[in-house]
Scaffold this motif. Structure first.
Motif, PDB file in Angstrom:
ATOM      1  N   SER A  94       0.819  -1.215   0.000  1.00 26.16           N
ATOM      2  CA  SER A  94       0.000   0.000   0.000  1.00 26.16           C
ATOM      3  C   SER A  94       0.850   1.260   0.000  1.00 26.16           C
ATOM      4  CB  SER A  94      -0.943  -0.005   1.212  1.00 26.16           C
ATOM      5  OG  SER A  94      -2.007  -0.917   1.017  1.00 26.16           O
ATOM      6  N   ALA A  95       2.067   1.162   0.519  1.00 28.90           N
ATOM      7  CA  ALA A  95       2.946   2.332   0.576  1.00 28.90           C
ATOM      8  C   ALA A  95       3.440   2.783  -0.796  1.00 28.90           C
ATOM      9  CB  ALA A  95       4.146   2.038   1.479  1.00 28.90           C
ATOM     10  N   ILE A  96       3.324   1.905  -1.809  1.00 26.87           N
ATOM     11  CA  ILE A  96       3.839   2.276  -3.133  1.00 26.87           C
ATOM     12  C   ILE A  96       2.756   2.269  -4.205  1.00 26.87           C
ATOM     13  CG2 ILE A  96       6.233   1.615  -2.672  1.00 26.87           C
ATOM     14  CD1 ILE A  96       5.713  -1.070  -3.959  1.00 26.87           C
ATOM     15  N   VAL A  97       1.493   2.190  -3.800  1.00 24.85           N
ATOM     16  CA  VAL A  97       0.401   2.278  -4.768  1.00 24.85           C
ATOM     17  C   VAL A  97       0.334   3.706  -5.319  1.00 24.85           C
ATOM     18  CG1 VAL A  97      -2.104   2.247  -5.058  1.00 24.85           C
ATOM     19  CG2 VAL A  97      -0.982   0.430  -3.763  1.00 24.85           C
ATOM     20  N   GLY A  98       0.435   3.854  -6.635  1.00 30.37           N
ATOM     21  CA  GLY A  98       0.246   5.152  -7.279  1.00 30.37           C
ATOM     22  C   GLY A  98       1.115   6.256  -6.702  1.00 30.37           C
ATOM     23  N   SER A  99       0.464   7.340  -6.305  1.00 33.94           N
ATOM     24  CA  SER A  99       1.137   8.510  -5.736  1.00 33.94           C
ATOM     25  C   SER A  99       0.539   8.798  -4.366  1.00 33.94           C
ATOM     26  CB  SER A  99       0.912   9.718  -6.644  1.00 33.94           C
ATOM     27  OG  SER A  99      -0.473  10.055  -6.667  1.00 33.94           O
ATOM     28  N   ASP A 173       2.964 -16.514  15.512  1.00 32.04           N
ATOM     29  CA  ASP A 173       4.192 -15.935  16.070  1.00 32.04           C
ATOM     30  C   ASP A 173       5.392 -16.410  15.251  1.00 32.04           C
ATOM     31  OD1 ASP A 173       2.743 -14.702  18.039  1.00 32.04           O
ATOM     32  OD2 ASP A 173       3.195 -16.190  19.583  1.00 32.04           O
ATOM     33  N   GLY A 174       6.364 -15.532  15.073  1.00 28.93           N
ATOM     34  CA  GLY A 174       7.547 -15.886  14.302  1.00 28.93           C
ATOM     35  C   GLY A 174       7.380 -15.675  12.809  1.00 28.93           C
ATOM     36  N   THR A 175       6.306 -14.964  12.428  1.00 29.69           N
ATOM     37  CA  THR A 175       6.044 -14.730  11.007  1.00 29.69           C
ATOM     38  C   THR A 175       6.632 -13.396  10.551  1.00 29.69           C
ATOM     39  OG1 THR A 175       4.017 -16.044  10.996  1.00 29.69           O
ATOM     40  CG2 THR A 175       4.223 -14.377   9.283  1.00 29.69           C
ATOM     41  N   GLY A 176       7.220 -13.416   9.366  1.00 24.94           N
ATOM     42  CA  GLY A 176       7.706 -12.206   8.718  1.00 24.94           C
ATOM     43  C   GLY A 176       7.218 -12.197   7.287  1.00 24.94           C
ATOM     44  N   SER A 177       7.027 -11.023   6.734  1.00 28.78           N
ATOM     45  CA  SER A 177       6.492 -10.932   5.375  1.00 28.78           C
ATOM     46  C   SER A 177       7.119  -9.771   4.631  1.00 28.78           C
ATOM     47  CB  SER A 177       4.970 -10.768   5.417  1.00 28.78           C
ATOM     48  OG  SER A 177       4.612  -9.535   6.039  1.00 28.78           O
ATOM     49  N   CYS A 178       7.026  -9.855   3.298  1.00 32.43           N
ATOM     50  CA  CYS A 178       7.654  -8.818   2.478  1.00 32.43           C
ATOM     51  C   CYS A 178       7.025  -8.813   1.087  1.00 32.43           C
ATOM     52  CB  CYS A 178       9.154  -9.089   2.367  1.00 32.43           C
ATOM     53  SG  CYS A 178      10.104  -7.777   1.560  1.00 32.43           S
ATOM     54  N   TYR A 179       6.774  -7.619   0.555  1.00 36.30           N
ATOM     55  CA  TYR A 179       6.339  -7.463  -0.838  1.00 36.30           C
ATOM     56  C   TYR A 179       7.365  -6.599  -1.551  1.00 36.30           C
ATOM     57  CZ  TYR A 179       3.953  -5.746  -4.994  1.00 36.30           C
ATOM     58  OH  TYR A 179       3.654  -5.416  -6.295  1.00 36.30           O
ATOM     59  N   VAL A 180       7.809  -7.075  -2.701  1.00 35.53           N
ATOM     60  CA  VAL A 180       8.788  -6.345  -3.512  1.00 35.53           C
ATOM     61  C   VAL A 180       8.295  -6.332  -4.949  1.00 35.53           C
ATOM     62  CG1 VAL A 180      11.182  -6.261  -4.334  1.00 35.53           C
ATOM     63  CG2 VAL A 180      10.692  -7.067  -2.021  1.00 35.53           C
ATOM     64  N   ARG A 181       8.454  -5.213  -5.617  1.00 30.40           N
ATOM     65  CA  ARG A 181       8.110  -5.134  -7.034  1.00 30.40           C
ATOM     66  C   ARG A 181       9.257  -4.515  -7.805  1.00 30.40           C
ATOM     67  NH1 ARG A 181       3.846   0.010  -7.325  1.00 30.40           N
ATOM     68  NH2 ARG A 181       5.460   1.629  -7.301  1.00 30.40           N
ATOM     69  N   LEU A 182       9.320  -4.860  -9.076  1.00 30.73           N
ATOM     70  CA  LEU A 182      10.239  -4.192  -9.996  1.00 30.73           C
ATOM     71  C   LEU A 182       9.597  -2.879 -10.387  1.00 30.73           C
ATOM     72  CD1 LEU A 182      12.690  -4.101 -11.913  1.00 30.73           C
ATOM     73  CD2 LEU A 182      11.297  -5.322 -13.588  1.00 30.73           C
ATOM     74  N   ARG A 273      13.735 -13.517  -5.101  1.00 30.16           N
ATOM     75  CA  ARG A 273      14.844 -13.714  -4.169  1.00 30.16           C
ATOM     76  C   ARG A 273      14.904 -12.577  -3.144  1.00 30.16           C
ATOM     77  NH1 ARG A 273      18.595 -14.231  -7.689  1.00 30.16           N
ATOM     78  NH2 ARG A 273      19.473 -12.124  -7.593  1.00 30.16           N
ATOM     79  N   ARG A 274      14.679 -11.360  -3.594  1.00 30.17           N
ATOM     80  CA  ARG A 274      14.711 -10.224  -2.666  1.00 30.17           C
ATOM     81  C   ARG A 274      13.548 -10.267  -1.685  1.00 30.17           C
ATOM     82  NH1 ARG A 274      16.256  -5.472  -7.084  1.00 30.17           N
ATOM     83  NH2 ARG A 274      18.222  -6.420  -7.743  1.00 30.17           N
ATOM     84  N   ALA A 275      12.367 -10.640  -2.180  1.00 26.14           N
ATOM     85  CA  ALA A 275      11.206 -10.719  -1.296  1.00 26.14           C
ATOM     86  C   ALA A 275      11.384 -11.825  -0.256  1.00 26.14           C
ATOM     87  CB  ALA A 275       9.938 -10.964  -2.113  1.00 26.14           C
ATOM     88  N   ILE A 276      11.925 -12.967  -0.670  1.00 27.13           N
ATOM     89  CA  ILE A 276      12.179 -14.064   0.272  1.00 27.13           C
ATOM     90  C   ILE A 276      13.171 -13.629   1.342  1.00 27.13           C
ATOM     91  CG2 ILE A 276      13.128 -16.387   0.520  1.00 27.13           C
ATOM     92  CD1 ILE A 276      12.163 -16.855  -2.432  1.00 27.13           C
ATOM     93  N   ALA A 277      14.247 -12.995   0.908  1.00 26.14           N
ATOM     94  CA  ALA A 277      15.262 -12.542   1.866  1.00 26.14           C
ATOM     95  C   ALA A 277      14.682 -11.526   2.835  1.00 26.14           C
ATOM     96  CB  ALA A 277      16.455 -11.945   1.106  1.00 26.14           C
ATOM     97  N   ALA A 292       9.541  -2.055   1.354  1.00 26.98           N
ATOM     98  CA  ALA A 292      10.758  -2.837   1.205  1.00 26.98           C
ATOM     99  C   ALA A 292      11.434  -2.634  -0.145  1.00 26.98           C
ATOM    100  CB  ALA A 292      10.461  -4.325   1.414  1.00 26.98           C
ATOM    101  N   SER A 293      10.643  -2.377  -1.188  1.00 29.69           N
ATOM    102  CA  SER A 293      11.202  -2.340  -2.537  1.00 29.69           C
ATOM    103  C   SER A 293      12.402  -1.410  -2.692  1.00 29.69           C
ATOM    104  CB  SER A 293      10.123  -1.964  -3.560  1.00 29.69           C
ATOM    105  OG  SER A 293       9.242  -3.035  -3.781  1.00 29.69           O
ATOM    106  N   PRO A 294      12.293  -0.110  -2.307  1.00 29.14           N
ATOM    107  CA  PRO A 294      13.463   0.767  -2.490  1.00 29.14           C
ATOM    108  C   PRO A 294      14.689   0.313  -1.712  1.00 29.14           C
ATOM    109  CG  PRO A 294      11.477   2.054  -2.097  1.00 29.14           C
ATOM    110  CD  PRO A 294      11.136   0.620  -1.796  1.00 29.14           C
ATOM    111  N   ALA A 295      14.458  -0.178  -0.472  1.00 30.83           N
ATOM    112  CA  ALA A 295      15.593  -0.594   0.360  1.00 30.83           C
ATOM    113  C   ALA A 295      16.290  -1.823  -0.223  1.00 30.83           C
ATOM    114  CB  ALA A 295      15.110  -0.885   1.772  1.00 30.83           C
TER     115      ALA A 295
END
Length: 300
Positions: A94-99, A173-182, A273-277, A292-295
């Motif tokens: 949601s942080a990178i949807v549109g503008s 508990d112990g869950t982590g998540s990540c979304y990355v786009r090109l 690979r980046r999203a998994i990491a 996460a994408s820019p970082a």
């Protein structure tokens, strides 16, 4: 031709308008843009749902889950402490949807019902076992997102049904998540390739994994082969590489103005690979900024 516009404040009045053919609109960020681009004309009868309080808000449910009202905006989602902490991939998306303007007006309900295979929020919602509630004057039904989406821009919803909420169960508990786009730019971008990963680590071992692809198939979908490569592993380099490769193998992209099918296939493995990491790092308590994408792109 007569055009009508109604803006009720009650859900019952909105459902009544749907029975006579009105088309619901909230933020309008997809509907209006599509009309301006000539993809589809504006409907003759518009039902504005932005005044219906029953469709608003992000609320925690019993057991630590969430209810996202259909009118919850992407900005509300990004600012929600519960989402940032426990459903982080959704905050990434949601942080990178549109503008900034798009995120202030665009709603999660509109995003889901637009059913674009390139929508950013779809992968996280799918991996978090999201369910939708559809309501009409005839009654109510719930289903998984996988059952809702049938193709690009297509869902099983009837013309007289309105999405009222998206439900998310509490992650383990112990869950982590990540979304990355090109992405080629930071604002007003649409995913060329996207990947969502949700992992749970127990005793140093990946006990559960969810992987979904965006803009790589006719609908956003999970990749069981990639998930199998992660479950039971220590989340090390070989497991990450195998899961990323399986993600690319499961992709069936098209060529369009944003990228060729060949390029998308090549980048699918990289983005996965980046999203998994990123998901593994968050599951281990490491800090990965939102979005996460820019970082992660900058860390190449």
């Amino acid at each position: 031709m007569t055009r009508t516009y109604v803006a009720p404040t009650s859900l019952d009045d909105a459902l009544a308008a749907l029975t006579v053919g009105a088309r619901p609109v909230a933020g309008g960020t997809d509907l209006v843009v599509g009309a301006r681009q000539g993809k589809a004309p504006l409907p003759d009868d518009l039902l504005a749902i932005h005044r219906i309080d029953a469709l608003k808000g992000v609320a925690e449910t019993e057991g630590g889950g969430l209810r996202l009202g259909a009118l919850a905006t992407h900005e509300e989602i990004v600012q929600s402490p519960a989402i940032r902490e426990r459903f982080t991939a959704l905050a990434d998306a949601s942080a990178i949807v549109g503008s900034h303007a798009t995120r202030a007006q665009g709603t999660i309900g509109g995003n889901v019902m637009n059913a674009s295979p390139a929508m950013d929020a779809g992968g996280p919602l799918l991996c978090f076992d999201g369910t939708v509630t559809l309501r009409s004057a005839r009654g109510e039904r719930s289903m998984s997102l996988a059952d809702l989406w049938t193709g690009p821009g297509a869902t099983v919803a009837k013309a007289d049904e309105l999405l009222v909420a998206v439900g998310l169960p509490a992650p383990t508990d112990g869950t982590g998540s990540c979304y990355v786009r090109l992405e080629y730019r930071r604002q007003m971008e649409i995913a060329v390739v996207g990947a969502t990963v949700v992992v749970t680590i127990d005793g140093g071992i990946v006990s559960d994994a969810r992987v979904a692809i965006t803009a790589l198939a006719p609908t956003i979908r999970r990749v069981s082969g990639a998930e199998q490569m992660l479950v039971g592993s220590d989340g090390g380099g070989p497991a990450i590489a195998a899961a990323a490769h399986a993600t690319a193998e499961a992709s069936t992209p098209i060529s369009d103005v944003r990228g060729s099918a060949e390029y998308r296939l090549a980048m699918a493995e990289v983005i996965a690979r980046r999203a998994i990491a990123g998901a593994l790092a968050r599951a281990r308590g490491e800090d990965v900024p939102i979005p996460a994408s820019p970082a992660l792109h900058g860390a190449r």
